[in-house]
Design a protein around this motif. Sequence first.
Motif, PDB file in Angstrom:
ATOM      1  N   GLY B 137      -8.082   9.701  -6.707  1.00  0.00           N
ATOM      2  CA  GLY B 137      -8.310   9.990  -8.147  1.00  0.00           C
ATOM      3  C   GLY B 137      -8.042  11.463  -8.816  1.00  0.00           C
ATOM      4  N   GLU B 142      -1.645  12.480  -8.529  1.00  0.00           N
ATOM      5  CA  GLU B 142      -0.721  11.381  -9.607  1.00  0.00           C
ATOM      6  C   GLU B 142       0.639  11.225  -9.221  1.00  0.00           C
ATOM      7  N   ASP B 146       0.382   6.126  -1.390  1.00  0.00           N
ATOM      8  CA  ASP B 146      -0.578   6.006  -0.407  1.00  0.00           C
ATOM      9  C   ASP B 146      -0.179   7.404   0.787  1.00  0.00           C
TER      10      ASP B 146
ATOM     11  N   LEU C  93     -14.359   2.244  -9.673  1.00  0.00           N
ATOM     12  CA  LEU C  93     -13.667   2.455  -8.205  1.00  0.00           C
ATOM     13  C   LEU C  93     -12.075   2.277  -8.332  1.00  0.00           C
ATOM     14  N   GLY C 189     -14.225   6.225  -5.422  1.00  0.00           N
ATOM     15  CA  GLY C 189     -12.908   5.457  -5.560  1.00  0.00           C
ATOM     16  C   GLY C 189     -12.153   6.480  -6.261  1.00  0.00           C
ATOM     17  N   GLN C 190     -11.411   5.775  -7.151  1.00  0.00           N
ATOM     18  CA  GLN C 190     -10.287   6.800  -7.930  1.00  0.00           C
ATOM     19  C   GLN C 190     -11.019   7.187  -9.280  1.00  0.00           C
ATOM     20  N   PRO C 225      -6.523   8.573 -13.154  1.00  0.00           N
ATOM     21  CA  PRO C 225      -5.336   9.014 -12.598  1.00  0.00           C
ATOM     22  C   PRO C 225      -4.215   7.983 -13.000  1.00  0.00           C
ATOM     23  N   ARG C 227      -1.906   6.267 -11.438  1.00  0.00           N
ATOM     24  CA  ARG C 227      -1.291   5.757 -10.073  1.00  0.00           C
ATOM     25  C   ARG C 227      -1.904   4.418  -9.643  1.00  0.00           C
ATOM     26  N   PRO C 228      -1.234   3.766  -8.829  1.00  0.00           N
ATOM     27  CA  PRO C 228      -1.718   2.603  -8.452  1.00  0.00           C
ATOM     28  C   PRO C 228      -2.885   2.743  -7.541  1.00  0.00           C
ATOM     29  N   PRO C 230      -4.825   2.358  -3.985  1.00  0.00           N
ATOM     30  CA  PRO C 230      -4.441   2.582  -2.634  1.00  0.00           C
ATOM     31  C   PRO C 230      -4.562   1.153  -2.155  1.00  0.00           C
ATOM     32  N   LYS C 231      -3.685   0.884  -1.095  1.00  0.00           N
ATOM     33  CA  LYS C 231      -3.528  -0.254  -0.605  1.00  0.00           C
ATOM     34  C   LYS C 231      -4.516  -0.427   0.611  1.00  0.00           C
ATOM     35  N   TYR C 232      -5.768  -0.289   0.404  1.00  0.00           N
ATOM     36  CA  TYR C 232      -6.633  -0.301   1.585  1.00  0.00           C
ATOM     37  C   TYR C 232      -7.351  -1.819   1.854  1.00  0.00           C
ATOM     38  N   GLY C 233      -8.144  -2.035   2.618  1.00  0.00           N
ATOM     39  CA  GLY C 233      -8.909  -3.252   2.845  1.00  0.00           C
ATOM     40  C   GLY C 233      -7.767  -4.418   3.378  1.00  0.00           C
ATOM     41  N   LYS C 234      -6.901  -3.614   4.213  1.00  0.00           N
ATOM     42  CA  LYS C 234      -5.721  -4.735   4.849  1.00  0.00           C
ATOM     43  C   LYS C 234      -5.603  -4.126   6.162  1.00  0.00           C
TER      44      LYS C 234
ATOM     45  N   TYR D 106     -18.686  -1.388   6.821  1.00  0.00           N
ATOM     46  CA  TYR D 106     -18.857  -2.368   5.896  1.00  0.00           C
ATOM     47  C   TYR D 106     -20.182  -3.098   5.870  1.00  0.00           C
ATOM     48  N   SER D 119     -13.912   0.719   1.851  1.00  0.00           N
ATOM     49  CA  SER D 119     -12.674   0.061   2.477  1.00  0.00           C
ATOM     50  C   SER D 119     -11.658   1.026   3.167  1.00  0.00           C
ATOM     51  N   LEU D 120     -10.878   0.294   3.869  1.00  0.00           N
ATOM     52  CA  LEU D 120      -9.862   1.316   4.475  1.00  0.00           C
ATOM     53  C   LEU D 120      -8.578   0.428   5.007  1.00  0.00           C
ATOM     54  N   ARG D 121      -7.661   1.064   5.762  1.00  0.00           N
ATOM     55  CA  ARG D 121      -6.716   0.313   6.541  1.00  0.00           C
ATOM     56  C   ARG D 121      -6.979   0.353   8.022  1.00  0.00           C
ATOM     57  N   TYR D 122      -6.431  -0.848   8.306  1.00  0.00           N
ATOM     58  CA  TYR D 122      -6.929  -1.104   9.833  1.00  0.00           C
ATOM     59  C   TYR D 122      -5.873  -1.829  10.595  1.00  0.00           C
ATOM     60  N   ASP D 161     -12.562   4.626   1.399  1.00  0.00           N
ATOM     61  CA  ASP D 161     -13.085   4.590   0.086  1.00  0.00           C
ATOM     62  C   ASP D 161     -14.615   4.978   0.103  1.00  0.00           C
TER      63      ASP D 161
END
Lengths: 246, 246, 246, 246
Positions: B137, B142, B146, C93, C189-190, C225, C227-228, C230-234, D106, D119-122, D161
């Motif tokens: 954020g 900006e 990632d 968030l 978050g953001q 902000p 920006r897209p 973040p690609k987390y949770g993956k 989590y 959340s996060l990447r894993y 996050d």
Amino acid sequence: MSGKLRVTIWNEYRHEANEANTRIRELYPEGIHRTIAGSLEGSCEVRTATLDEPEHGLGQAVLNETDVLIWWGHVAHHEVADDIVNRVHERVLNGMGLIVLHSGHYSKIFKKLMGTSCSLRYRAVGEKERLWVVSPGHPIAEGIEDYFELQQEEMYGEFFDVPQPDEVVFVSWFEGGEVFRSGCCYNRGQGKLFYFRPGHETYPTYHNDNVQRVLNNAVRWAAPPNRPAPKYGKRLPALEPIKPRG
Amino acid sequence: MSGKLRVTIWNEYRHEANEANTRIRELYPEGIHRTIAGSLEGSCEVRTATLDEPEHGLGQAVLNETDVLIWWGHVAHHEVADDIVNRVHERVLNGMGLIVLHSGHYSKIFKKLMGTSCSLRYRAVGEKERLWVVSPGHPIAEGIEDYFELQQEEMYGEFFDVPQPDEVVFVSWFEGGEVFRSGCCYNRGQGKLFYFRPGHETYPTYHNDNVQRVLNNAVRWAAPPNRPAPKYGKRLPALEPIKPRG
Amino acid sequence: MSGKLRVTIWNEYRHEANEANTRIRELYPEGIHRTIAGSLEGSCEVRTATLDEPEHGLGQAVLNETDVLIWWGHVAHHEVADDIVNRVHERVLNGMGLIVLHSGHYSKIFKKLMGTSCSLRYRAVGEKERLWVVSPGHPIAEGIEDYFELQQEEMYGEFFDVPQPDEVVFVSWFEGGEVFRSGCCYNRGQGKLFYFRPGHETYPTYHNDNVQRVLNNAVRWAAPPNRPAPKYGKRLPALEPIKPRG
Amino acid sequence: MSGKLRVTIWNEYRHEANEANTRIRELYPEGIHRTIAGSLEGSCEVRTATLDEPEHGLGQAVLNETDVLIWWGHVAHHEVADDIVNRVHERVLNGMGLIVLHSGHYSKIFKKLMGTSCSLRYRAVGEKERLWVVSPGHPIAEGIEDYFELQQEEMYGEFFDVPQPDEVVFVSWFEGGEVFRSGCCYNRGQGKLFYFRPGHETYPTYHNDNVQRVLNNAVRWAAPPNRPAPKYGKRLPALEPIKPRG
């Protein structure tokens, strides 16, 4: 940390050494450092040092054997030699704790560690100060009620030009209308630094039970970490294989 | 802030001025400052200054007309005059933004503002760096995905001996196995300070779109606040009536 | 962010809607939200929403088109539906700014974002409050002198049970002897979150120029902000080759 | 704090209880909680609790007698009853320390205390993790070298996050190219919270000396403050005389 913490209390010791200052000498007949020492000697191994001793009482050997240094100065900051300041600075970065009191906000060592002007508003008319705990889980606040009062103190008011503290433990209310971040925690290198606002020489602040409790807590909090210095400042080989990129 | 931000880019300008450094001169034929200037001129009013100019190009008038100062130095930190450093320091405390790049971590002005050794681990073998956004954020992030990569950079590794940043925007991964807090935000006095890690002179870092985007963002973030300096450093009358206490 | 910021002001709107509350209705004849809206409409695209509207006026479409949400609530926190709270939470968030006012410290959305009790001391006798700037370089303090006063306000006192703020902009002095961190910045978050203490319904706080200035500043500071997410949770593939380890 | 710290280790205990998970049962034949207990029993008074016990083993009496609670969960976060989560939450705000491990990011209790998605990447392919100390003066880093390695771990990558930690002790480097803030300190109410990243059930992480050292350090750091709860949440009389203002 095995054994007792080794605390060195440094005092400028000019106000109390001057016979003209009757009131101050009544309050602190042997100097502010001796009053503080008295409150720590039960739990720590204490020594004191003053400005007019050789090397200001802060020879390298003394500093090497000091876990936490307490600093009180006021009218003679400029008389502290730069090489002694650098020596203290290096010890802090290597893990020695430092507790800076009251007018020590303008000491060379505090300004060097903060990087800012350390300026503030002030007024010495003996007004009431009330210190509120804003971080009740912090070790430095142990045994302190929601707030405690000092019936007579010098006022220090915001804006206090220091970096944002890592943690603020106390915020003061002053009778004359100001507020102040009165208990500020910082990490610098491997060292821990606590700035504690109260302690004007014309008031009995260092005889106050709560003030003594805070100093005892702060000494324990500021104890050096039990670890070697990081190996920085060095060109170091890679820990993983690196793909050459021309 | 009306009108365009006024940015001054300061460069030591020794590597690029040396004819022996063929690779560096190919990358930055007019100096690193001119490459950075090119990326900011669309949105800011830009000037540059270098070490070998009178007063290092940082006369009081220049600094007074500077909203944000960018600093790149490496091999000649010790040649920067102390009174110029003090002048910059004072302007930062009074609100001028400061962006310190890469090897500027050892500059006098950065060390003075940090109060620590600013030391770190390093290795220059042209390895891959990947900068991860850890504060998505934040205005400085900006337009940045990632993460972004630099195929060749010098490595800087932790522990980085600086005060805990007020906010960390980027953390770097290095091919050789280290990590680094690569985008660090600080408040000092009324000024905002951003340290940005990448930028070794032998790599094309300042031509990278993401790096240029970060610098553009950082300049906007570091813009001075629109307000007068606080009235501290003064003995001041009470704002409320005070009960005399003898 | 192109174009004007889109601000939604949410108000519980129960005190002002009650004919028995003569004093409140004199101060805020159309509701607190309309007074705040009046101070923002010059620089922002403003809409309002209240508790008794369908979905409390906070349908998904409204939230999607909101850059910054302002929240005032007091006696009916429990009437705010959990699914709407979750909807607001998710938007924060994902980058929506949130400004929580005064008694909103006990709102579901604030407590959910803080994770603590958000409790405090209080007293409503119309005493004087003086808000000191402790972060003079912060955008939310722009145009504010060293302090400003409110002649009549409800007192909120420490300890305020919230996480340590990322930045504290104001600390309040109260006539009755308390202090309070009155302007608290958080990142979640953001999204950016600002808690601003003043604003009891029986006082003319939202007509005060300084209060209006702070809210204008806060809206700009809290803008999302660009920006897209973040690609987390993956579960994600490696970016570098990995040596198999059995 | 007199006497030994009282630590309760909570484990979901599903992976290790399942006979199909041969590898996990080899590593942790009595469950992860018993391995951790073994490393703390020398210095603490330890008990354990698991999901399938009545009240998940966390009756009010157990929590009242717990100074620090350690939490490991993964596949059954949703089976933890909300009223137990609320009970733990209240104890943390009142001073109980909490150490959340690995996939506990989590858990209901962690998400409730953080206020974010957590959340996060894993990626779980058994890659190398190297944890760097970025706060070498912190008590949790005592006895740890500049970094330590785990030859096989699950990867967790940024953006994580969570709110900006009050202090970050470790940052991880992963073989596959990511970084992570792996040791995060928070204050919530009077309680201290430490999140420690490593600890996937299919790797021998909790047998690692450095990991055990970190947990021992963290337990001591998270010990409750020795003080009563603040008297907030109350309407309170003024401490100073107030001038009536109509």
